[in-house]
Design an enzyme around this catalytic site. Structure first.
Site, PDB file in Angstrom:
ATOM      1  N   HIS A 263      33.175  41.695  41.102  1.00 50.77           N
ATOM      2  CA  HIS A 263      34.078  41.292  42.168  1.00 50.77           C
ATOM      3  C   HIS A 263      34.203  42.375  43.238  1.00 50.77           C
ATOM      4  O   HIS A 263      34.673  42.126  44.343  1.00 50.77           O
ATOM      5  CB  HIS A 263      35.446  40.992  41.556  1.00 50.77           C
ATOM      6  CG  HIS A 263      36.417  40.317  42.479  1.00 50.77           C
ATOM      7  ND1 HIS A 263      36.182  40.134  43.820  1.00 50.77           N
ATOM      8  CD2 HIS A 263      37.615  39.768  42.253  1.00 50.77           C
ATOM      9  CE1 HIS A 263      37.207  39.515  44.365  1.00 50.77           C
ATOM     10  NE2 HIS A 263      38.094  39.276  43.439  1.00 50.77           N
ATOM     11  N   CYS A 264      33.763  43.605  42.918  1.00 51.59           N
ATOM     12  CA  CYS A 264      34.089  44.714  43.834  1.00 51.59           C
ATOM     13  C   CYS A 264      32.919  45.216  44.678  1.00 51.59           C
ATOM     14  O   CYS A 264      32.960  45.122  45.892  1.00 51.59           O
ATOM     15  CB  CYS A 264      34.672  45.867  43.025  1.00 51.59           C
ATOM     16  SG  CYS A 264      36.218  45.424  42.216  1.00 51.59           S
ATOM     17  N   ILE A 265      31.880  45.756  44.042  1.00 53.95           N
ATOM     18  CA  ILE A 265      30.842  46.475  44.794  1.00 53.95           C
ATOM     19  C   ILE A 265      30.095  45.570  45.797  1.00 53.95           C
ATOM     20  O   ILE A 265      29.841  46.003  46.921  1.00 53.95           O
ATOM     21  CB  ILE A 265      29.835  47.183  43.842  1.00 53.95           C
ATOM     22  CG1 ILE A 265      30.570  47.961  42.748  1.00 53.95           C
ATOM     23  CG2 ILE A 265      28.884  48.098  44.611  1.00 53.95           C
ATOM     24  CD1 ILE A 265      31.388  49.137  43.203  1.00 53.95           C
ATOM     25  N   ASP A 268      33.660  44.410  48.438  1.00 52.26           N
ATOM     26  CA  ASP A 268      34.577  45.290  49.180  1.00 52.26           C
ATOM     27  C   ASP A 268      33.942  45.951  50.405  1.00 52.26           C
ATOM     28  O   ASP A 268      34.592  46.048  51.459  1.00 52.26           O
ATOM     29  CB  ASP A 268      35.151  46.373  48.254  1.00 52.26           C
ATOM     30  CG  ASP A 268      35.939  45.774  47.091  1.00 52.26           C
ATOM     31  OD1 ASP A 268      36.114  44.541  47.073  1.00 52.26           O
ATOM     32  OD2 ASP A 268      36.363  46.527  46.207  1.00 52.26           O
TER      33      ASP A 268
END
Ligand SMILES: NC(=O)c1ccc[n+]([C@@H]2O[C@H](COP(=O)([O-])OP(=O)(O)OC[C@H]3O[C@@H](n4cnc5c(N)ncnc54)[C@H](O)[C@@H]3O)[C@@H](O)[C@H]2O)c1
Length: 408
Positions: A263-265, A268
């Site tokens: 979900h992040c790298i 974001d």
């Protein structure tokens, strides 16, 4: 608000990886209401069943028994909250732009239901200015009553599946829109977090969170490009990275892969790029890193195709590991999706094996055997190297964990 203590009512909007994790830590000190839109999740949680790896059902059950935790889908249950934490998804739209629709809907829930002034803390990841220019105005817009809430940010840094760092020992950034909000936020987190780091504005905290993940994204892209350079030079990329890592300063080790997931790298950095470009600042590194990471899938398939006679049409390919990282069932933004799409585009007959994930995109995990080609994308600890090597006559490994296979 009274002094923060056992009587403080904490509501946490979103009971996923972040929201449920924080609920359990906060539940040790406060009465927590976990609000989520998903009825099934809420019903399970109220039975003491956790749907998140790393959040154990036993801890949840204990809190329920002590009346310290209750899940709900009813916004009215938030009415007398002292503190509301927002922990909802912040994905990208189909054209890979920031999607704040979940945050907006959380603000609507807050605005329409809170009946007294509260401290509203955002833990969802978003670009600098989200708290001040989006969340506060949105809550105010949806409030029928003219309540003066306080607002703060404390970006979440949880790493699902990790056991050495948790809510208690991971330093936590925080900042409020006012001094009072900052102090109450410090007070709240100090009850279950040992290292609090105050920064001078919410925008610094928001930007720091994005920069942390952008740092990883750019370095992963760099090592992915380096893997391609190494192969073209006939040099072993893993041996070269290990050699570089013997330098005791000024180098940090990253490993190549078929791309980035989670979900992040993959997400974001696009938030940072979007706000940068909106302000006329270049985000060339971020955009290029995204491209390199996303193109790794085609590079992997190119390598396999060239080793296997120049065509994949009609060949059976087993993709081993579709979770975005080892030992979790999470497939969000997994590189496996791009690799499988690319293989199918080239006519390969693709199945995948991942018993941790089990079921994904209406397909089930296949046995680890019987294919002409196997491509390892994620290696869970429970999957034996010998079984992978025995699964097909040609094994291509993108993880660096399967000695004996052809590697990146
Ligand atoms: N997962 C991680 O490792 C991680 C780490 C750090 C930060 N974050 C950030 O934390 C935020 C939440 O991520 P997550 O991984 O917990 O997501 P998740 O998908 O695991 O959980 C989100 C939950 O929110 C619920 N939800 C969505 N909209 C809602 C609404 N309007 N009201 C109530 N519930 C709602 C969903 O049903 C779901 O249960 C994101 O901004 C993410 O970038 C995630």
């Amino acid at each position: 608000m009274e002094e923060i203590g056992v009587m403080t009512k904490v509501s946490i909007i979103g009971q996923g990886y972040v929201g449920l994790t924080i609920s359990l830590f906060a539940g040790e000190k406060f009465a927590v209401t976990g609000f989520d839109m998903n009825n099934k999740v809420v019903d399970q949680l109220n039975l003491g069943i956790s749907h998140i790896e790393g959040v154990d059902s036993e801890g949840l059950e204990k809190l329920i028994k002590k009346n310290r935790y209750r899940a709900t889908t009813n916004g009215a249950d938030l009415a007398d909250s002292d503190i509301v934490v927002i922990a909802v998804p912040t994905p990208l739209t189909a054209d890979r732009k920031p999607d704040l629709s979940f945050i907006e809907s959380a603000c609507k829930t807050i605005g329409e239901n809170l009946k007294k002034p509260a401290l509203i803390i955002n833990e969802s990841t978003s670009y600098p200015g989200t708290l001040r220019k989006f969340i506060k105005p949105a809550v105010e817009q949806y409030s029928a009553n003219a309540l003066e809430h306080m607002y703060a940010i404390s970006p979440e840094r949880v790493d699902p599946g990790r056991t050495d760092f948790n809510q208690r020992n991971t330093p936590r950034l925080f900042s409020g829109l006012t001094e009072e909000a900052t102090e109450l936020t410090r007070n709240f987190y100090s009850k279950f977090c040992d290292h609090l780091v105050e920064v001078s504005s919410p925008e610094v905290a928001e930007a720091a969170k994005l920069f942390e993940n952008t740092f990883r994204q750019v370095n992963i892209a760099l090592v992915n490009e380096f893997a391609q350079i190494s192969h073209s030079l006939g040099i072993d990329v893993y041996e070269t990275i290990e050699a570089a890592a013997t330098k005791p300063y000024g180098f940090m080790k990253f490993s190549p892969s078929a791309g980035v997931g989670g979900h992040c790298i993959p997400v974001d950095p696009s938030y940072l790029a979007a706000i940068a470009e909106e302000h006329g600042a270049p985000a060339t590194f971020i955009r290029r890193a995204n491209q390199v990471n996303r193109e790794m899938s085609a590079y992997v398939v190119d390598r396999v195709q060239s080793d296997c006679g120049g065509s994949l049409a009609g060949k059976s390919v087993l993709v081993v590991g579709v979770a975005y990282k080892p030992n979790v069932a999470d497939t969000r933004e997994t590189a496996a999706e791009l690799v499988i799409d690319e293989l199918r585009l080239r006519g390969a007959l693709v199945q995948w094996h991942d018993d941790v994930v089990g079921q994904w995109k209406d397909e089930k995990s296949s046995p680890l055997s019987g294919a002409q080609i196997a491509i390892v994308l994620t290696k869970h600890d429970g999957v034996k190297i010998e079984s992978i090597l025995a699964s097909s006559p040609y094994v291509f490994d993108t993880t660096g964990k399967v000695p004996g296979a052809v590697s990146l």
